[in-house]
Design an enzyme around this catalytic site. Structure first.
Site, PDB file in Angstrom:
ATOM      1  N   HIS A   1      -2.848  19.454  28.497  1.00  0.00           N
ATOM      2  CA  HIS A   1      -3.436  20.610  29.182  1.00  0.00           C
ATOM      3  C   HIS A   1      -2.437  21.195  30.179  1.00  0.00           C
ATOM      4  CE1 HIS A   1      -6.265  23.170  31.317  1.00  0.00           C
ATOM      5  NE2 HIS A   1      -5.934  22.570  32.448  1.00  0.00           N
TER       6      HIS A   1
ATOM      7  N   LYS B   1     -12.172  28.649  41.400  1.00  0.00           N
ATOM      8  CA  LYS B   1     -12.775  27.371  40.981  1.00  0.00           C
ATOM      9  C   LYS B   1     -14.063  27.039  41.720  1.00  0.00           C
ATOM     10  CE  LYS B   1      -9.301  25.670  38.403  1.00  0.00           C
ATOM     11  NZ  LYS B   1      -9.452  25.083  37.065  1.00  0.00           N
TER      12      LYS B   1
HETATM   13 CA    CA Z   1     -10.157  21.367  36.546  1.00  0.00          CA
END
Ligand code: CA
Length: 440
Positions: free
Chosen positions: A147, A266
């Protein structure tokens, strides 16, 4: 490391809650995940329970009735509306409680105890859940090198993986107030978005809304301020594991990320599952840590432990599903976006704990550590849309003909996970789901 199996892991063990004995069930008697629940619609204070088959055993009542006397101290800590006090207790008490619950739910229990416990069972369908713990702090790591490389390539093609990645378990401090429980809905966030050809940013609804499929680790006893946790002891400070979706607004992230990392991209919402699968339940599914290529550096001594390398990874498979508004209307099943495996994590959970406390930072019972998005080496085995669609360039075509680059209003993301291997009973994690509403 304490990875010995005992009679609670025996695959031959059966429960008098018959749905627990179905091989496809997430909650066989070998699992015993914790939750905080109440009877739906009552508005009661939450109570601690344990999942068994399609039911919940009310542990606060079982403790009050003396049915868990073999694990008295742990049982007393179940008479609470959060798991924090139990998390604080540590592995000896946790294991004793697990043994007592397993014995009570086993087909071998004496008739009188079974009859009393039967009156403390509630079908999951009749329950609603609350956050399992009072989460003091939330730290989200970045443990998948696949990732990190995929996303790094999109954000910084010249240096996809920064030089610290193989030395430091990288993380950011997240926010706990917006951690929500599976089943919630939230409005698409708005924020500052600067399009590449625009002279200035605008405040607008996110257009690149994404999910991140992760696991969350609940901290157990934790450490005193100033006292690092040695990697050899790190395991004793992890109570259990939940599913975690770290929703991400990629366009807000692009504009705000430098120099201090994620902030409003976030913290508008993170979703967790109601069930906490204990490290004891996961003991049969431990495996060797990811084998680093020979050219990669060996971690510094405070992050390296031979026993952790031998069995510090967890073989957990996470399935990611998308259910669109159209699918709901037609009654079609959610579409599988990907299946990813956590065992390829570049850093082990013990390394995360050792690193987090290495400067004296104190972890407290109920703190939550996110694994970071779980992606594997193979293309398509990715835990985020930004990877699955190459940064939005290659849309996914869904079975009903719909297209997706990023997520649209009405989309629901569902995470499910299982751990299985031969000679062990398969266990599951329940579900972590949330739906996106249109921007306000
Ligand atoms: Ca994350």
């Amino acid at each position: 490391l304490t990875v010995e199996l005992d009679e609670t892991h025996d695959p031959r063990l059966l429960s008098w809650v018959e749905t627990a004995n179905d091989g496809a069930c997430d909650f066989p008697i070998q699992n015993l995940p914790f939750c905080v629940f109440r009877r739906a619609g009552t508005g009661d204070t939450g109570r601690i329970g344990v999942g068994i088959g399609n039911c919940i055993l009310d542990l606060s009542r079982a403790a009050a009735d003396g049915l868990l006397a073999d694990a008295n101290e742990a049982a007393e800590r179940c008479r609470s509306s959060t798991l924090n006090a139990l998390m604080e207790l540590g592995p000896v008490g946790w294991r004793r409680l697990r043994g007592a619950i397993s014995a009570l739910l086993s087909v071998n229990v004496v008739a009188d105890r079974r009859r009393r416990a039967e009156s403390m069972i509630l079908p999951i369908a009749d329950a609603e859940f609350l956050l399992p713990a009072n989460i003091g702090d939330f730290t989200d790591f970045f443990t998948s090198i696949f990732h990190a490389t995929n996303v790094g390539t999109l954000f910084r093609p010249e240096t996809p993986l920064l030089p610290n990645y193989k030395w430091v378990p990288v993380a950011y401090h997240g926010r706990t107030s917006s951690i929500c429980l599976s089943g919630h809905r939230f409005a698409r966030p708005k924020g500052q978005i600067k399009l590449p050809d625009a002279p200035a940013p605008a405040y607008a609804p996110c257009r690149r809304l994404d999910f991140e499929a992760e696991l969350g680790f609940f901290v157990g006893p934790g450490n005193r301020f100033g006292d690092p946790i040695a990697i050899q002891q790190s395991d004793q400070h992890v109570f259990g594991v939940c599913l975690l979706n770290d929703w991400s607004a990629r366009d807000i992230q692009t504009w705000e990320n430098q120099p201090l990392g994620p902030f409003l991209a976030k913290n508008f919402a993170s979703t967790i599952s109601p069930w906490v699968v204990t490290l004891d339940a996961l003991a049969p599914f431990r495996t060797a840590a990811y084998l680093r290529p020979p050219q990669d550096p060996r971690p510094l001594p405070h992050l390296f432990d031979a026993a952790d390398q031998a069995s510090g990874a967890f073989d957990i498979k996470v399935g990611i599903y998308l259910e669109t508004e159209a699918m709901r209307r037609l009654g079609s099943s959610p579409h599988v976006l990907a299946n990813v495996r956590f065992k390829d994590s570049y850093w082990t959970v013990a390394q995360l704990i050792a690193h987090h406390t290495s400067n004296g930072c104190n972890l407290r019972p109920g703190d939550l550590l996110g694994s970071g998005t779980i992606s594997n080496a193979e293309r398509g085995d990715n835990g985020s849309m930004i990877e699955l669609t190459d940064g939005g360039k290659n849309p996914l075509i869904l079975p009903d003909g719909e297209k997706r680059t990023f997520l649209e209003d009405g989309d629901c993301i569902i995470l499910r996970a299982t751990a299985e291997r031969p000679e062990a009973t398969r266990i599951g994690f329940g579900e972590c789901r949330a739906r996106i509403l249109s921007a306000q």
